[in-house]
Design a protein around this motif. Structure first.
Motif, PDB file in Angstrom:
ATOM      1  N   LEU C  24      10.766  12.502 -12.153  1.00  0.00           N
ATOM      2  CA  LEU C  24      11.244  13.640 -12.932  1.00  0.00           C
ATOM      3  C   LEU C  24      11.613  13.197 -14.345  1.00  0.00           C
ATOM      4  O   LEU C  24      11.402  13.922 -15.310  1.00  0.00           O
ATOM      5  CB  LEU C  24      12.457  14.254 -12.223  1.00  0.00           C
ATOM      6  CG  LEU C  24      12.854  15.649 -12.679  1.00  0.00           C
ATOM      7  CD1 LEU C  24      11.694  16.601 -12.526  1.00  0.00           C
ATOM      8  CD2 LEU C  24      14.027  16.140 -11.864  1.00  0.00           C
ATOM      9  N   PHE C  25      12.167  11.994 -14.451  1.00  0.00           N
ATOM     10  CA  PHE C  25      12.639  11.555 -15.762  1.00  0.00           C
ATOM     11  C   PHE C  25      11.647  10.646 -16.480  1.00  0.00           C
ATOM     12  O   PHE C  25      11.936  10.130 -17.542  1.00  0.00           O
ATOM     13  CB  PHE C  25      13.993  10.852 -15.613  1.00  0.00           C
ATOM     14  CG  PHE C  25      15.075  11.805 -15.229  1.00  0.00           C
ATOM     15  CD1 PHE C  25      15.685  12.602 -16.187  1.00  0.00           C
ATOM     16  CD2 PHE C  25      15.468  11.927 -13.907  1.00  0.00           C
ATOM     17  CE1 PHE C  25      16.667  13.495 -15.821  1.00  0.00           C
ATOM     18  CE2 PHE C  25      16.447  12.824 -13.549  1.00  0.00           C
ATOM     19  CZ  PHE C  25      17.049  13.621 -14.506  1.00  0.00           C
ATOM     20  N   VAL C  28       7.391  13.039 -18.119  1.00  0.00           N
ATOM     21  CA  VAL C  28       7.659  14.246 -18.876  1.00  0.00           C
ATOM     22  C   VAL C  28       7.251  13.993 -20.311  1.00  0.00           C
ATOM     23  O   VAL C  28       7.251  12.844 -20.767  1.00  0.00           O
ATOM     24  CB  VAL C  28       9.153  14.608 -18.823  1.00  0.00           C
ATOM     25  CG1 VAL C  28       9.504  15.122 -17.462  1.00  0.00           C
ATOM     26  CG2 VAL C  28      10.004  13.430 -19.197  1.00  0.00           C
ATOM     27  N   PRO C  29       6.903  15.068 -21.006  1.00  0.00           N
ATOM     28  CA  PRO C  29       6.547  14.875 -22.410  1.00  0.00           C
ATOM     29  C   PRO C  29       7.771  14.372 -23.180  1.00  0.00           C
ATOM     30  O   PRO C  29       8.906  14.732 -22.847  1.00  0.00           O
ATOM     31  CB  PRO C  29       6.130  16.281 -22.851  1.00  0.00           C
ATOM     32  CG  PRO C  29       6.761  17.206 -21.864  1.00  0.00           C
ATOM     33  CD  PRO C  29       6.813  16.452 -20.579  1.00  0.00           C
TER      34      PRO C  29
END
Lengths: 276, 507, 316
Positions: C24-25, C28-29
C-alpha cells in the motif's frame, strides 16, 4: 412482494422526500449561491458572527455565510456518497456472483480475500489510501469504494448460493442451460433487488465516511463539503469559541441525509424481503 | 375429556376453521385428516390456546370441562402440558438447538412439579438413557421425534395431540414411530388426537377418523368404516390416493412386452463428498417403459438420478442413451438433456417464482434455440399437460397456482422439447392426496399417447404398484432387487424389499 | 482439525496484512520522501540520505524481505517524525487506546444487546420504536461531530482534552479518578455510535428467532413469556449477534481514531492523526499493520468463543 407496500412505510417516504429536497438543493446550488459570496478574498463581513439579520446561520472564521457554505457542500457530499456507493456495490456484486457461482478453488480464494477485507477496519484502509494517493475528489471516491465492498460481496454471494441451491436452477441445468443462462435468467433477477437495497445503505455509510476523511483533513482542499466545514470548525476552534452555528448545520445536514438514505434503504428492504 | 364446540377461527377475513364440533373421551384415539390448508394444525394449536394474536377464535374449547379460551394466564400455564401435551410436526425445528434434549424433557417436569426421571422416559420411547446428554443436531430424525414423544409424556397428561408426527420421516422409521405411539397410547390409556394428511397412517393408529375439508368437518366415524365406505366425495378422494398394493383395481398398467433399451446405466459409481452414494449400479429403461426406482431415504436414488442427468459427476461408469454414450459436458450433454427431462418433487420450488408460466415452459426452447412459433409450442405443451385453456394460465405466476397446477407447468416445460424419457423424482410426494391421482393419470396418458419412457424415483411403493412396469429396489447405493412390478412387490426376495413392503401402513 | 484450520486461516490473514501494509505504501504514485519532506526546507542530497536511511533506494524485493523479517522480530521500521522505532512509539500509546476501546466496547455490547433484545421481543411497541429510531439516528451521526457537540454542550463539566491533568496528585487513587473523569466524554461518544449498531444487530437477530417452532414448544410447556425469551429465544439469537459484534470490531477502531482526535486522547487514534498530517509513512504502515492484526486476532477469538458457546459448532 407488491410494490404497494413501499408508500405505506411512512419513514421510507419521509426519507425519499428529504432526498428529493437534498438533490434539488445540490443541483440549484450554483444559482442559490453567488459566485463570490464564498470567496475568502472578497468577503468583507465579520468573522464568527452568530445567527442574525445579516446571516441567518451566522458566519465562519473568515466571515462567509454558514448557510451558503452548507448549501454549497450538498453537491460534494451527495456526489461522493453516490459514486463511492456505485463503485463499492459494483465490485461487491461482481465478486459475490463470481464466488457464489463458479465454485471450487477460485471461489474459495475469492471468499478468503473477501473475508479478509471484511474484517479489516475499512476507515483505516481508506485513510491509508487517501494519504498515499494525490488529494482530490477521485481519491476519496476510490478510497471509500475500494474499502467498503466486502459486505455487499458477502450478501450477494449468499443470495447466489441460495438461488443456485433451489430446484428451479437444477431444472434449468437439466434443460441444458449453461452458466450464462443460469446467471442471467435466475441469479441476477434474484440478486438485483438486494443490490439496490445495499446500494442505498452504502450511500449512507459512504457519506459518513467522506465526512470523516474530510474531517481528518484528507478531503479535496479545493471543494466545500460538509465534512470539510467541520474540519475547518475543529481547526479554527469553533468549540472553545462556542460557535455552535458553525458546528450544528453541517453536522445536521449529514445526519438528515444519511438517515434519509438509511430509512429509504430499510423500507426497500422490507419490500424486497417480506417477513412471514 | 376434550370437547370442541362450534370452533371457528379467522385470520383477518379468511376463515381457516369453520364451525368444528368434536369430542374425545378419555382413552379414545381420534385421527383428524385433511389436506394442506384444511385447518387441521390450527385445530391442534387451539387446544392449548397457542394460536398467534392475529387469530380470532370463536366457539368453545373445553378441556376436562373447562373452557381454555376463558382461563386466566396462570391457570392456562398450569394446564398446558400437564393436562394435554403436543407432539409437534418437524421435530427438527421444534426442539431448541442449543439445549441438551434431557434438559428440554426435564423442563416441563420442573415447571409443573411432576416427579419422574428423564432416563425412564427415554427408555419408554426406546432410546438409550445416555441420549439425554445429546443436542438435537446429534440425533437422527426418528430419534428427535422420539424425544418429542418422551417430552410430551413427561408430565403424564391424559391427552396427547400429535400434529403430523411422522411427516418427513423415512418410511421404515415412520412405521416404527407409529408402532411406538400405538403401544404407549394403549399402555397408558391416553387420549390421542392425531393429525395427518395421510389417511393410511391415521387408519392404522386410531379408532375413529374425522375428515376436515376447507376448515369444515365433513365426516366422522369408526376408522375402518370411513375408509371402506366413505360418504363424502372428499374422503373418497383421500382414500383413493393410497393404493393397496396387490389390489388389481389399483394397478393401472397391463403386462408389458420386452422392450428395446433406451437408457442404460452401466456400473455407475457416484461419490458425495467422502461417502459413496451410488456404488456400481446397472439399470436399464426401455422405450416407452415406466421403471420405478424405490428405496429408503438416503439409499442413493436421487443421487443416481442427478448423475444420470449430468448434474452430479460420477466417479466412474457410463450412461448410454439410445446406443450412444452420454458425455459429461459440452454439446453432447446438451443434446442428451433435450431428449431427457427432469420432473422434481416440489413443483413450488422447481419453478422460479419470478417467471410466468409462459417463460417457465419456454425456458427449454430458449436454451436449445428452438425456432418457429414458440408461443404455439408453449400453448400446445401447456394443453398437453392438461391446463386448459392454455391462455388462462400462460400469464400466471407460480404462487397463483395450486400445487397440482404447478406440477403440470413443470411437466409442460418438459414436454415442450418433445423428450423421449422423463426422470421423475418423487413427482407426487408433495402434492395433496386429491391432486395426486390426477397427476398420476397424466403421466400414464403421456406414456400411452407419446410413448414417453419414465424413470420414476419414489419411496412410495403404492405409486410404483399403480404405474410401474418394472421396479428396482435400491439400498445403500446398490440395486438389491429388480424385476416386474407385480413380482417384486408381491413376492419380494430381498430382505430390504420385504422391510419396505411391511412398512406400508395398512388401511 | 477445525481448530488447526482456524489458526491457519488467522495466520494467513496476518501474512496478508503484512503484504498489504507493505505494498500500500510502496506501489503508489509519488516518492514517499518527497511527500514526507513537503513544506520543509530540504536539499536533493538530504533527500537521498533519507532514502538510504529508510532503505528506499534498494530493489523492492530486498525492501520487502527486510521489512518482513523485521516484522517477525517486532521491528516496524523507524518513524520519520519521531525519529524513533515505530514499535516503541506505538507501544507508548497503546495503553490509553486499550482503556478507551475496552471500556466503550464492554458498555456498548452489554447495553446494545440488552436494548436489542427488549426491542425485538416487543416488536412494534413504543419501546421498540423509540430504541430503533434512536439507534438509526445515532448510526447516521458522524462520531467526531457527536464528540464535538458533547464537548460544547457539557462545557466545563468534563475535561475534554487529554487523559490527565498535570496538577493532579501523584497517588494512585487521584490519578485513577482523574483518568476516569477524562474518560467520560470520549467513551460516551464511542459507546453512543457503536451501541446503535449493536442494538440493530441484536434486534434483527432476535426477530429472526421469534417465529421459530421451538418457541411454540416452549409456550406449550407452560413457560412464562419472560422465560420463553430468556431461556429459549435469547440463547439462540445471541450467538449470531456476538459473532457480528466481533466481526465489526473494525468499526470501533475507526470510531476510536476520530474520537481520540477530537478529544486529544493520547492513544493510537491520535497517533494515526499525527502520522497522516506528516505524513509519516512508516508510522502509518506500522499502525495499519498493528490495528489490522488486532482485528484479525479479535476475529479468531470470536470464532473460538462461538465454538464454545454453540453446541452445533465442533471446535476440535
Amino acid at each position: 412482494m407488491s410494490r404497494g407496500v413501499f408508500p405505506a412505510d411512512r419513514a421510507g417516504v419521509a426519507g425519499a422526500v428529504v432526498l428529493a429536497v437534498a438533490a434539488l438543493v445540490a443541483l440549484a446550488a450554483p444559482l442559490l449561491v453567488p459566485a463570490d459570496a464564498l470567496d475568502v478574498t472578497r468577503v468583507s463581513d465579520a468573522a464568527w458572527q452568530p445567527p442574525g439579520a445579516g446571516h441567518w446561520l451566522g458566519t465562519d472564521h473568515t466571515g462567509r455565510s454558514v448557510a451558503l457554505l452548507v448549501v454549497r457542500g450538498t453537491g460534494t457530499s451527495l456526489f461522493v456518497g453516490l459514486t463511492a456507493a456505485v463503485l463499492s456495490v459494483g465490485i461487491g456484486t461482481l465478486v459475490g456472483i463470481l464466488s457464489g457461482h463458479v465454485g471450487g478453488l477460485f471461489s474459495g480464494a475469492l471468499l478468503r480475500v473477501t473475508d479478509f477485507f471484511l474484517v479489516l477496519p475499512s476507515l483505516v484502509l481508506a485513510i491509508a489510501l487517501s494519504t498515499v494517493l494525490p488529494r482530490g475528489l477521485g481519491t476519496i471516491v476510490v478510497a471509500i469504494g475500494l474499502t467498503s465492498w466486502p459486505s455487499t460481496a458477502r450478501m450477494v454471494r449468499a443470495q447466489t448460493l441460495t438461488v443456485e441451491a433451489r430446484p428451479f436452477v437444477d431444472r434449468a441445468r437439466a434443460l441444458g442451460g449453461g452458466h450464462v443462462h443460469v446467471v442471467v435468467r435466475h441469479v441476477l433477477p434474484a440478486v438485483v433487488p438486494l443490490v439496490l437495497v445495499n446500494a442505498t445503505l452504502a450511500v449512507a455509510s459512504s457519506i459518513v465516511a467522506e465526512s470523516t476523511l474530510a474531517f481528518l483533513g484528507l478531503g479535496d482542499p479545493t471543494r466545500i463539503s460538509w465534512g470539510a466545514l467541520l474540519h475547518q470548525a475543529q481547526l479554527h476552534g469553533a468549540v472553545p469559541r462556542g460557535a455552535w452555528w458553525f458546528l450544528l448545520p453541517p453536522g445536521l445536514a449529514i445526519v438528515v441525509v444519511v438517515l434519509a438514505f438509511t430509512l429509504v434503504g430499510r423500507a426497500l428492504e422490507a419490500v424486497v424481503t417480506p417477513r412471514g | 375429556m376434550l370437547e370442541l364446540r362450534n370452533l371457528t377461527v379467522h385470520y383477518g377475513h379468511t376463515r381457516v376453521v369453520d364451525d368444528v364440533t368434536l369430542s374425545l373421551a378419555p382413552g379414545q384415539t381420534l385421527g383428524l385428516a385433511g389436506e394442506s390448508g384444511s385447518g387441521k394444525s390450527t385445530v391442534a394449536l387451539s387446544v392449548l390456546r397457542l394460536l398467534p394474536k392475529t387469530a380470532r377464535v370463536d366457539g368453545d374449547v373445553l378441556l376436562d370441562g373447562e373452557d381454555v379460551r376463558s382461563m386466566s394466564w396462570g391457570r392456562l400455564r398450569a394446564v398446558r402440558w400437564a393436562s394435554a401435551s403436543i407432539v409437534f410436526q418437524g421435530a427438527m425445528h421444534s426442539l431448541n438447538p442449543v439445549h441438551r434434549v434431557g434438559d428440554q424433557i426435564a423442563e416441563p417436569m420442573r415447571l409443573h412439579g411432576t416427579s419422574g426421571n428423564v432416563g425412564d422416559l427415554l427408555e419408554q420411547v426406546e432410546l438409550p438413557r445416555e441420549k439425554a446428554q445429546a443436542y438435537p443436531h446429534e440425533l437422527s430424525g426418528g430419534q428427535k421425534q422420539r424425544v418429542m414423544i418422551a417430552m410430551a409424556l413427561a408430565c403424564g397428561p391424559r391427552l396427547v395431540v400429535a400434529d403430523e408426527p411422522t411427516t418427513a420421516l423415512d418410511v421404515i422409521v415412520q412405521a416404527r414411530v407409529l408402532g411406538l405411539v400405538t403401544r404407549l397410547v394403549a399402555e397408558r390409556g391416553l387420549g390421542l388426537l392425531m393429525i395427518s394428511h395421510d389417511l393410511s397412517v391415521l387408519a392404522g393408529t386410531c379408532d375413529d377418523l374425522a375428515v376436515l375439508h376447507r376448515g369444515a368437518l365433513v365426516e366422522r366415524g369408526p376408522a375402518r368404516e370411513v375408509v371402506a365406505r366413505p360418504r363424502h366425495p372428499h374422503t373418497a378422494a383421500l382414500a383413493a390416493a393410497f393404493p393397496v398394493i396387490g389390489d388389481p383395481a389399483h394397478r393401472r398398467v397391463g403386462p408389458a412386452p420386452a422392450r428395446e433399451p433406451l437408457l442404460q446405466v452401466r456400473d455407475l459409481v457416484v461419490d458425495y463428498g467422502r461417502t459413496r452414494a451410488v456404488d456400481g449400479v446397472d439399470l436399464a429403461v426401455g422405450r416407452g417403459e415406466v421403471v420405478a426406482l424405490v428405496g429408503r431415504s438416503g439409499s442413493g436414488k436421487t443421487t443416481l438420478a442427478r448423475a444420470i442427468m449430468g448434474l452430479h459427476k460420477p466417479a466412474s461408469g457410463r450412461v448410454v442413451f439410445d446406443g450412444a454414450e452420454v458425455p459429461s459436458k459440452g454439446r453432447g450433454l446438451k443434446a442428451f438433456r433435450r431428449q431427457v427431462q427432469l420432473v422434481l418433487q416440489d413443483p413450488a420450488s422447481a419453478l422460479n417464482p419470478r417467471h410466468r408460466v409462459r417463460d417457465a415452459v419456454a425456458e427449454g426452447l430458449r436454451v436449445h434455440g428452438v425456432g418457429g412459433d414458440v408461443d404455439a409450442l408453449v400453448a400446445a405443451a401447456v394443453e398437453r399437460a392438461e391446463l386448459r385453456p392454455a391462455s388462462r394460465y400462460l400469464d400466471s405466476l407460480p404462487h397463483e397456482l395450486s400445487g397440482g397446477q404447478q406440477q403440470r407447468v413443470v411437466i409442460a416445460g418438459a414436454l415442450v422439447l418433445q423428450p423421449r424419457l422423463l426422470v421423475a423424482d418423487e413427482p407426487v410426494a408433495s402434492l395433496d392426496a386429491s391432486v395426486r391421482g390426477e397427476v398420476v393419470a397424466l403421466l400414464l396418458r403421456l406414456r400411452a399417447e407419446l410413448g414417453l419412457a419414465t424413470l420414476l424415483i419414489t419411496h412410495d411403493l403404492g405409486l410404483a404398484w399403480q404405474i410401474a412396469d418394472r421396479v428396482a429396489v435400491m439400498h445403500e447405493g446398490a440395486i438389491v432387487e429388480e424385476g416386474p412390478a407385480d413380482r417384486v412387490l408381491l413376492a419380494p426376495s430381498h430382505e430390504c424389499t420385504r422391510a419396505l413392503v411391511r412398512a406400508v401402513p395398512a388401511l | 482439525m477445525r481448530l488447526a484450520g482456524r489458526f491457519g486461516g488467522a495466520a494467513l490473514s496476518l501474512v496478508m496484512v503484512a503484504v498489504l501494509g507493505f505494498f500500500l505504501f510502496r506501489v503508489v504514485p509519488g516518492d514517499p520522501v518527497v511527500s514526507m519532506t513537503r513544506g520543509r526546507p530540504t536539499t536533493a542530497a538530504a533527500q537521498d540520505a533519507l532514502r538510504a536511511q529508510f532503505g528506499l533506494d534498494r530493489p523492492l524485493h530486498e525492501q520487502f524481505w527486510s521489512y518482513f523479517t523485521g516484522l517477525l522480530r517486532g521491528d516496524l521500521g523507524t518513524s520519520f517524525t519521531f525519529r524513533r522505532p515505530v514499535a516503541e512509539v506505538i507501544g507508548d500509546r497503546i495503553g490509553p487506546t486499550l482503556l478507551l476501546v475496552g471500556t466503550s466496547t464492554l458498555v456498548a455490547v452489554l447495553l446494545g444487546l440488552w436494548l436489542g433484545v427488549r426491542a425485538g421481543w416487543r416488536r412494534g411497541s413504543v419501546f421498540d420504536r423509540v430504541t430503533t429510531g434512536a439507534s438509526l439516528a445515532l448510526w447516521s451521526v458522524p462520531t467526531f461531530w457527536l464528540g464535538m457537540l458533547l464537548m460544547m454542550a457539557t462545557g466545563e463539566v468534563f475535561p475534554s482534552r487529554g487523559m490527565r491533568d498535570t496538577d493532579t496528585a501523584p497517588d494512585f487513587v487521584s490519578q485513577s479518578l482523574d483518568v476516569a473523569h477524562h474518560l467520560v466524554l470520549p467513551s460516551v461518544t464511542l459507546v453512543a455510535v457503536v451501541c446503535a449498531e449493536y442494538v440493530l444487530v441484536m434486534r434483527s437477530s432476535l426477530l429472526q428467532e421469534t417465529a421459530a417452532p421451538y418457541l411454540v414448544t416452549a409456550r406449550a410447556k407452560g413457560l412464562r413469556d419472560d422465560l420463553v425469551r430468556r431461556r429459549h429465544a435469547v440463547p439462540n439469537a445471541v450467538l449470531p449477534a456476538i459473532t457480528l459484534v466481533f466481526l465489526r470490531f473494525g468499526l470501533v477502531v475507526g470510531g476510536a481514531i476520530t474520537t481520540e482526535t477530537v478529544f486529544s486522547w493520547p492513544g493510537l487514534g491520535l497517533l494515526f492523526y499525527d502520522a497522516l498530517t506528516g505524513p509519516d509513512y512508516f508510522l502509518l504502515q506500522g499502525l495499519l499493520v498493528v490495528t489490522a492484526a488486532a482485528v484479525v486476532v479479535m476475529n479468531l477469538l470470536a470464532d473460538l468463543l462461538h465454538g464454545v458457546l454453540d453446541p452445533r459448532v465442533e471446535v476440535v
